[in-house]
Write a protein that holds these residues in place. Sequence first.
Motif, mmCIF file in Angstrom:
data_model
loop_
_atom_site.group_PDB
_atom_site.id
_atom_site.type_symbol
_atom_site.label_atom_id
_atom_site.label_comp_id
_atom_site.label_asym_id
_atom_site.label_seq_id
_atom_site.Cartn_x
_atom_site.Cartn_y
_atom_site.Cartn_z
ATOM 1 N N GLY A 1 -83.537 4.358 77.359
ATOM 2 C CA GLY A 1 -82.475 4.270 76.436
ATOM 3 C C GLY A 1 -82.386 3.582 75.192
ATOM 4 N N ALA A 2 -82.072 2.690 75.153
ATOM 5 C CA ALA A 2 -82.064 1.685 73.649
ATOM 6 C C ALA A 2 -83.430 1.874 72.809
ATOM 7 C CB ALA A 2 -81.816 0.224 74.525
ATOM 8 N N TYR A 3 -84.298 1.990 73.615
ATOM 9 C CA TYR A 3 -86.003 2.026 72.924
ATOM 10 C C TYR A 3 -85.883 3.104 72.030
ATOM 11 C CZ TYR A 3 -90.876 2.287 71.750
ATOM 12 O OH TYR A 3 -91.814 2.535 71.124
ATOM 13 N N GLN A 4 -85.160 4.229 72.720
ATOM 14 C CA GLN A 4 -85.784 5.852 72.345
ATOM 15 C C GLN A 4 -84.504 5.477 70.927
ATOM 16 O OE1 GLN A 4 -83.359 9.092 73.941
ATOM 17 N NE2 GLN A 4 -85.446 10.153 74.060
ATOM 18 N N MET A 5 -82.763 5.193 71.325
ATOM 19 C CA MET A 5 -82.369 5.128 70.284
ATOM 20 C C MET A 5 -82.600 3.885 69.444
ATOM 21 S SD MET A 5 -78.890 4.671 72.664
ATOM 22 C CE MET A 5 -77.548 4.930 70.582
ATOM 23 N N MET A 6 -83.381 2.649 69.887
ATOM 24 C CA MET A 6 -83.874 2.087 68.726
ATOM 25 C C MET A 6 -84.712 3.486 67.366
ATOM 26 S SD MET A 6 -86.166 -1.930 69.092
ATOM 27 C CE MET A 6 -87.105 -0.608 70.156
ATOM 28 N N LYS A 7 -85.658 3.854 68.233
ATOM 29 C CA LYS A 7 -86.772 4.038 67.343
ATOM 30 C C LYS A 7 -86.011 5.344 66.397
ATOM 31 C CE LYS A 7 -91.097 5.581 68.747
ATOM 32 N NZ LYS A 7 -91.875 6.545 69.646
ATOM 33 N N GLN A 8 -85.135 5.955 67.285
ATOM 34 C CA GLN A 8 -84.167 7.389 66.363
ATOM 35 C C GLN A 8 -83.770 6.551 65.272
ATOM 36 O OE1 GLN A 8 -81.883 9.116 69.358
ATOM 37 N NE2 GLN A 8 -84.295 10.807 69.720
ATOM 38 N N GLY A 9 -83.121 5.396 65.250
ATOM 39 C CA GLY A 9 -82.165 4.610 63.725
ATOM 40 C C GLY A 9 -80.932 4.965 64.274
ATOM 41 N N SER A 10 -80.461 5.194 65.883
ATOM 42 C CA SER A 10 -79.223 5.180 66.132
ATOM 43 C C SER A 10 -78.474 3.825 66.472
ATOM 44 C CB SER A 10 -78.480 6.130 66.829
ATOM 45 O OG SER A 10 -80.036 6.189 67.540
ATOM 46 N N ALA A 11 -79.831 3.773 66.921
ATOM 47 C CA ALA A 11 -79.549 2.013 67.080
ATOM 48 C C ALA A 11 -80.057 0.639 66.183
ATOM 49 C CB ALA A 11 -79.996 0.800 68.586
ATOM 50 N N SER A 12 -78.996 -0.451 66.088
ATOM 51 C CA SER A 12 -80.032 -1.112 64.645
ATOM 52 C C SER A 12 -80.696 -2.676 66.216
ATOM 53 C CB SER A 12 -78.950 -2.204 64.379
ATOM 54 O OG SER A 12 -77.680 -2.304 65.026
ATOM 55 N N ALA A 13 -81.137 -3.276 65.312
ATOM 56 C CA ALA A 13 -82.406 -4.346 66.056
ATOM 57 C C ALA A 13 -83.064 -4.945 65.133
ATOM 58 C CB ALA A 13 -83.189 -3.195 66.834
ATOM 59 N N THR A 14 -82.789 -6.250 65.924
ATOM 60 C CA THR A 14 -83.989 -7.333 64.926
ATOM 61 C C THR A 14 -85.592 -7.166 65.235
ATOM 62 O OG1 THR A 14 -83.824 -9.319 65.959
ATOM 63 C CG2 THR A 14 -81.795 -8.907 64.090
ATOM 64 N N ALA A 15 -85.931 -7.147 64.110
ATOM 65 C CA ALA A 15 -87.321 -7.618 64.611
ATOM 66 C C ALA A 15 -88.224 -8.127 66.165
ATOM 67 C CB ALA A 15 -88.714 -8.003 63.606
ATOM 68 N N ALA B 1 -73.465 5.732 66.846
ATOM 69 C CA ALA B 1 -74.694 5.061 66.041
ATOM 70 C C ALA B 1 -74.515 3.767 64.976
ATOM 71 C CB ALA B 1 -74.557 6.009 64.733
ATOM 72 N N GLY B 2 -74.956 3.410 65.154
ATOM 73 C CA GLY B 2 -75.221 1.640 64.328
ATOM 74 C C GLY B 2 -75.224 0.527 65.351
ATOM 75 N N ALA B 3 -74.968 0.918 66.680
ATOM 76 C CA ALA B 3 -74.487 0.156 67.618
ATOM 77 C C ALA B 3 -76.412 -0.716 68.004
ATOM 78 C CB ALA B 3 -74.604 0.421 69.528
ATOM 79 N N ASP B 4 -75.703 -2.297 68.239
ATOM 80 C CA ASP B 4 -76.647 -3.026 68.528
ATOM 81 C C ASP B 4 -77.654 -2.671 70.383
ATOM 82 O OD1 ASP B 4 -77.591 -6.319 67.866
ATOM 83 O OD2 ASP B 4 -77.706 -6.358 70.332
ATOM 84 N N VAL B 5 -78.601 -2.382 69.878
ATOM 85 C CA VAL B 5 -79.551 -2.109 70.396
ATOM 86 C C VAL B 5 -79.608 -2.703 72.112
ATOM 87 C CG1 VAL B 5 -81.584 -3.751 70.208
ATOM 88 C CG2 VAL B 5 -82.136 -1.969 71.057
ATOM 89 N N THR B 6 -78.728 -4.590 72.127
ATOM 90 C CA THR B 6 -79.199 -5.176 73.106
ATOM 91 C C THR B 6 -77.369 -4.855 73.937
ATOM 92 O OG1 THR B 6 -79.869 -6.924 72.432
ATOM 93 C CG2 THR B 6 -78.699 -7.695 74.173
ATOM 94 N N VAL B 7 -77.065 -4.860 72.991
ATOM 95 C CA VAL B 7 -75.724 -4.186 73.973
ATOM 96 C C VAL B 7 -75.526 -2.954 74.059
ATOM 97 C CG1 VAL B 7 -73.582 -3.763 73.473
ATOM 98 C CG2 VAL B 7 -73.944 -5.388 72.125
#
Length: 217
Positions: free
Chosen positions: A184-198, A116-122
Amino acid sequence: MLKTRRGAARRRWLLLAAAVVVAAGFLVAGALAQFPITVADTATTWIFGGRGGDGQPQVPAICATPPTPTAAQVADSASVPGADETAPAPAPPPPALDSDGRPTPEAQAVIERIPAGADVTVAQGWILFGLAHPNDASVDFPSFAQRFEQTAGTLSAQATALDTVTTMDPAADYSPYLLFSQAGAYQMMKQGSASATAEQRDELIEAVGVTCESRAR
């Protein structure tokens, strides 16, 4: 007096027409801005289990993911005339996606190893790398993330997750997993489990659309 009233009425109609044109412009602009998000949402919903009420795919055809090669297909390709008949057919890797482009348990396991909290690109890079290296169980997420970020630091600011993992291992074939990794990365970002800048959010949404469009060519 009559001319004055006619002039005032004409100005009101012109103002009303201008307001309608401006409003329509905002509606069109809003729809255009929303479309990439709609594509990303639809593709992600389909890949991770969404279906319409009639059981038919609701994802646009341009987002269809080609199935991974089966053992029979690998054997057929190995028996092409002129090939070395004595050489055994290469064993296919563990399946990552089914024929609908949805994840198998092996692919889900790769995603579940993302903290949880991993960078979305990583996170996207991890999915790509993990699915392209199914037999390598020695890599853990922290060591991968460190190597990924070190590699990304040697590339341009516009480099994508795919660019980075391709630099890490140019011999691997990441193409079958590109849309899945983005979704998969997009889903994690939407769920808040992956961090992402705008900026990362916008780039990922755009990337899903580009990948879908490229499949239609």
